[in-house]
Design a protein around this motif. Structure first.
Motif, PDB file in Angstrom:
ATOM      1  N   VAL A  42       0.843  -1.193   0.000  1.00 55.92           N
ATOM      2  CA  VAL A  42       0.000   0.000   0.000  1.00 55.92           C
ATOM      3  C   VAL A  42       0.883   1.249   0.000  1.00 55.92           C
ATOM      4  O   VAL A  42       2.014   1.220   0.497  1.00 55.92           O
ATOM      5  CB  VAL A  42      -0.941  -0.014   1.235  1.00 55.92           C
ATOM      6  N   LEU A  43       0.359   2.317  -0.595  1.00 55.86           N
ATOM      7  CA  LEU A  43       1.015   3.627  -0.565  1.00 55.86           C
ATOM      8  C   LEU A  43       0.050   4.637   0.043  1.00 55.86           C
ATOM      9  O   LEU A  43      -1.131   4.650  -0.307  1.00 55.86           O
ATOM     10  CB  LEU A  43       1.390   4.083  -1.982  1.00 55.86           C
ATOM     11  N   ILE A  44       0.555   5.490   0.920  1.00 55.89           N
ATOM     12  CA  ILE A  44      -0.239   6.563   1.524  1.00 55.89           C
ATOM     13  C   ILE A  44       0.144   7.854   0.799  1.00 55.89           C
ATOM     14  O   ILE A  44       1.313   8.225   0.777  1.00 55.89           O
ATOM     15  CB  ILE A  44       0.044   6.710   3.038  1.00 55.89           C
ATOM     16  N   LEU A  56      -3.275   4.010  -2.290  1.00 57.99           N
ATOM     17  CA  LEU A  56      -3.178   3.181  -3.483  1.00 57.99           C
ATOM     18  C   LEU A  56      -2.620   1.830  -3.055  1.00 57.99           C
ATOM     19  O   LEU A  56      -1.585   1.768  -2.395  1.00 57.99           O
ATOM     20  CB  LEU A  56      -2.251   3.841  -4.504  1.00 57.99           C
ATOM     21  N   THR A  57      -3.324   0.752  -3.400  1.00 55.72           N
ATOM     22  CA  THR A  57      -2.877  -0.587  -3.013  1.00 55.72           C
ATOM     23  C   THR A  57      -2.209  -1.284  -4.182  1.00 55.72           C
ATOM     24  O   THR A  57      -2.366  -0.868  -5.338  1.00 55.72           O
ATOM     25  CB  THR A  57      -4.073  -1.447  -2.550  1.00 55.72           C
ATOM     26  N   ASP A  58      -1.500  -2.367  -3.884  1.00 54.32           N
ATOM     27  CA  ASP A  58      -0.888  -3.123  -4.967  1.00 54.32           C
ATOM     28  C   ASP A  58      -1.950  -3.698  -5.900  1.00 54.32           C
ATOM     29  O   ASP A  58      -1.740  -3.797  -7.103  1.00 54.32           O
ATOM     30  CB  ASP A  58       0.052  -4.203  -4.441  1.00 54.32           C
ATOM     31  N   GLY A  59      -3.115  -4.023  -5.375  1.00 56.18           N
ATOM     32  CA  GLY A  59      -4.227  -4.488  -6.219  1.00 56.18           C
ATOM     33  C   GLY A  59      -4.688  -3.395  -7.184  1.00 56.18           C
ATOM     34  O   GLY A  59      -4.941  -3.663  -8.366  1.00 56.18           O
ATOM     35  N   ASP A  60      -4.775  -2.164  -6.681  1.00 53.59           N
ATOM     36  CA  ASP A  60      -5.130  -1.033  -7.545  1.00 53.59           C
ATOM     37  C   ASP A  60      -4.104  -0.903  -8.669  1.00 53.59           C
ATOM     38  O   ASP A  60      -4.454  -0.668  -9.829  1.00 53.59           O
ATOM     39  CB  ASP A  60      -5.151   0.290  -6.760  1.00 53.59           C
ATOM     40  N   LEU A  61      -2.829  -1.034  -8.314  1.00 50.37           N
ATOM     41  CA  LEU A  61      -1.754  -0.890  -9.301  1.00 50.37           C
ATOM     42  C   LEU A  61      -1.839  -1.955 -10.391  1.00 50.37           C
ATOM     43  O   LEU A  61      -1.640  -1.657 -11.569  1.00 50.37           O
ATOM     44  CB  LEU A  61      -0.391  -0.935  -8.615  1.00 50.37           C
ATOM     45  N   ARG A  63      -4.549  -3.461 -11.442  1.00 53.87           N
ATOM     46  CA  ARG A  63      -5.691  -3.117 -12.311  1.00 53.87           C
ATOM     47  C   ARG A  63      -5.346  -1.949 -13.235  1.00 53.87           C
ATOM     48  O   ARG A  63      -5.697  -1.949 -14.410  1.00 53.87           O
ATOM     49  CB  ARG A  63      -6.919  -2.809 -11.459  1.00 53.87           C
ATOM     50  N   LEU A  64      -4.640  -0.945 -12.703  1.00 56.64           N
ATOM     51  CA  LEU A  64      -4.251   0.211 -13.512  1.00 56.64           C
ATOM     52  C   LEU A  64      -3.275  -0.185 -14.616  1.00 56.64           C
ATOM     53  O   LEU A  64      -3.344   0.328 -15.732  1.00 56.64           O
ATOM     54  CB  LEU A  64      -3.615   1.291 -12.627  1.00 56.64           C
ATOM     55  N   ASN A  65      -2.378  -1.100 -14.308  1.00 53.65           N
ATOM     56  CA  ASN A  65      -1.394  -1.565 -15.281  1.00 53.65           C
ATOM     57  C   ASN A  65      -2.081  -2.213 -16.484  1.00 53.65           C
ATOM     58  O   ASN A  65      -1.637  -2.044 -17.619  1.00 53.65           O
ATOM     59  CB  ASN A  65      -0.423  -2.543 -14.618  1.00 53.65           C
ATOM     60  N   ARG A  66      -3.173  -2.924 -16.236  1.00 54.04           N
ATOM     61  CA  ARG A  66      -3.916  -3.552 -17.331  1.00 54.04           C
ATOM     62  C   ARG A  66      -4.737  -2.527 -18.122  1.00 54.04           C
ATOM     63  O   ARG A  66      -4.984  -2.701 -19.306  1.00 54.04           O
ATOM     64  CB  ARG A  66      -4.857  -4.625 -16.780  1.00 54.04           C
ATOM     65  N   LYS A  67      -5.150  -1.470 -17.450  1.00 58.82           N
ATOM     66  CA  LYS A  67      -6.056  -0.489 -18.053  1.00 58.82           C
ATOM     67  C   LYS A  67      -5.334   0.569 -18.890  1.00 58.82           C
ATOM     68  O   LYS A  67      -5.861   1.033 -19.899  1.00 58.82           O
ATOM     69  CB  LYS A  67      -6.857   0.182 -16.927  1.00 58.82           C
ATOM     70  N   PHE A  68      -4.133   0.977 -18.476  1.00 62.57           N
ATOM     71  CA  PHE A  68      -3.432   2.084 -19.120  1.00 62.57           C
ATOM     72  C   PHE A  68      -2.130   1.624 -19.765  1.00 62.57           C
ATOM     73  O   PHE A  68      -1.339   0.923 -19.140  1.00 62.57           O
ATOM     74  CB  PHE A  68      -3.098   3.187 -18.091  1.00 62.57           C
ATOM     75  N   GLU A  69      -1.909   2.049 -21.005  1.00 68.92           N
ATOM     76  CA  GLU A  69      -0.652   1.717 -21.681  1.00 68.92           C
ATOM     77  C   GLU A  69       0.529   2.453 -21.063  1.00 68.92           C
ATOM     78  O   GLU A  69       1.592   1.879 -20.869  1.00 68.92           O
ATOM     79  CB  GLU A  69      -0.739   2.060 -23.169  1.00 68.92           C
ATOM     80  N   LYS A 104     -13.209  -5.289   4.021  1.00 69.33           N
ATOM     81  CA  LYS A 104     -12.409  -6.173   3.176  1.00 69.33           C
ATOM     82  C   LYS A 104     -11.133  -5.488   2.671  1.00 69.33           C
ATOM     83  O   LYS A 104     -10.834  -5.467   1.479  1.00 69.33           O
ATOM     84  CB  LYS A 104     -13.241  -6.716   2.008  1.00 69.33           C
ATOM     85  N   ILE A 105     -10.398  -4.891   3.623  1.00 65.89           N
ATOM     86  CA  ILE A 105      -9.127  -4.233   3.315  1.00 65.89           C
ATOM     87  C   ILE A 105      -8.053  -4.777   4.254  1.00 65.89           C
ATOM     88  O   ILE A 105      -8.377  -5.408   5.265  1.00 65.89           O
ATOM     89  CB  ILE A 105      -9.229  -2.689   3.441  1.00 65.89           C
ATOM     90  N   THR A 106      -6.794  -4.542   3.925  1.00 72.04           N
ATOM     91  CA  THR A 106      -5.709  -5.117   4.724  1.00 72.04           C
ATOM     92  C   THR A 106      -4.898  -4.087   5.500  1.00 72.04           C
ATOM     93  O   THR A 106      -4.053  -4.462   6.297  1.00 72.04           O
ATOM     94  CB  THR A 106      -4.748  -5.927   3.832  1.00 72.04           C
ATOM     95  N   SER A 107      -5.135  -2.797   5.258  1.00 69.92           N
ATOM     96  CA  SER A 107      -4.368  -1.751   5.945  1.00 69.92           C
ATOM     97  C   SER A 107      -5.265  -0.588   6.324  1.00 69.92           C
ATOM     98  O   SER A 107      -6.233  -0.296   5.622  1.00 69.92           O
ATOM     99  CB  SER A 107      -3.261  -1.215   5.042  1.00 69.92           C
TER     100      SER A 107
END
Length: 134
Positions: A42-44, A56-61, A63-69, A104-107
């Protein structure tokens, strides 16, 4: 045991340079380096006045990696989740665990008193579980 159930968030949280802070204007390329180095998943996100503005969580990252070139050129501010969930440092660790399970979060960001937008620590579900709190 009772002593475990009375542990507070401040007993278990990460503080100081262990907190994975990034500035809003940080680009993903640099944010990834901090995420890997701090190893909390996670990033604060803070603004230039040290006010916590997002997370921003690693899960968010992923998903973003798949969405944006041009994923690595994005600024954190444009993709962060605003108003991260925060808990007072004097709250019981069992309460923190309950919030994490419900949402349902970890931090959780940790604040002091009524300053919910000033992060003084971060508590991860692993901190709580290692302390045998359930």
């Amino acid at each position: 045991s009772l002593s475990m159930k009375l542990k507070t968030v401040s007993d278990l949280m990460f503080t100081g340079n262990k907190i994975p802070f990034v500035q809003e204007k940080t680009k993903m390329k640099n944010a990834l380096k901090i995420l890997i180095k701090k190893n909390l998943g996670v990033l604060i996100v803070k603004n230039n006045k040290n006010i916590t503005t997002g997370i921003l969580t690693d899960g968010d990252l992923k998903r973003l990696n798949r969405k944006f070139e041009n994923f690595q050129k994005l600024k954190i501010k444009s993709v962060m989740k605003k108003n991260p969930v925060s808990i007072d440092k004097n709250a019981l660790a069992t309460q923190a665990l309950s919030i994490m399970n419900t949402k349902k979060i970890t931090s959780l960001c940790v604040h002091k008193g009524n300053q919910k937008n000033k992060t003084v620590g971060i508590i991860h579900i692993h901190n709580i579980l290692k302390a045998n709190i359930s």
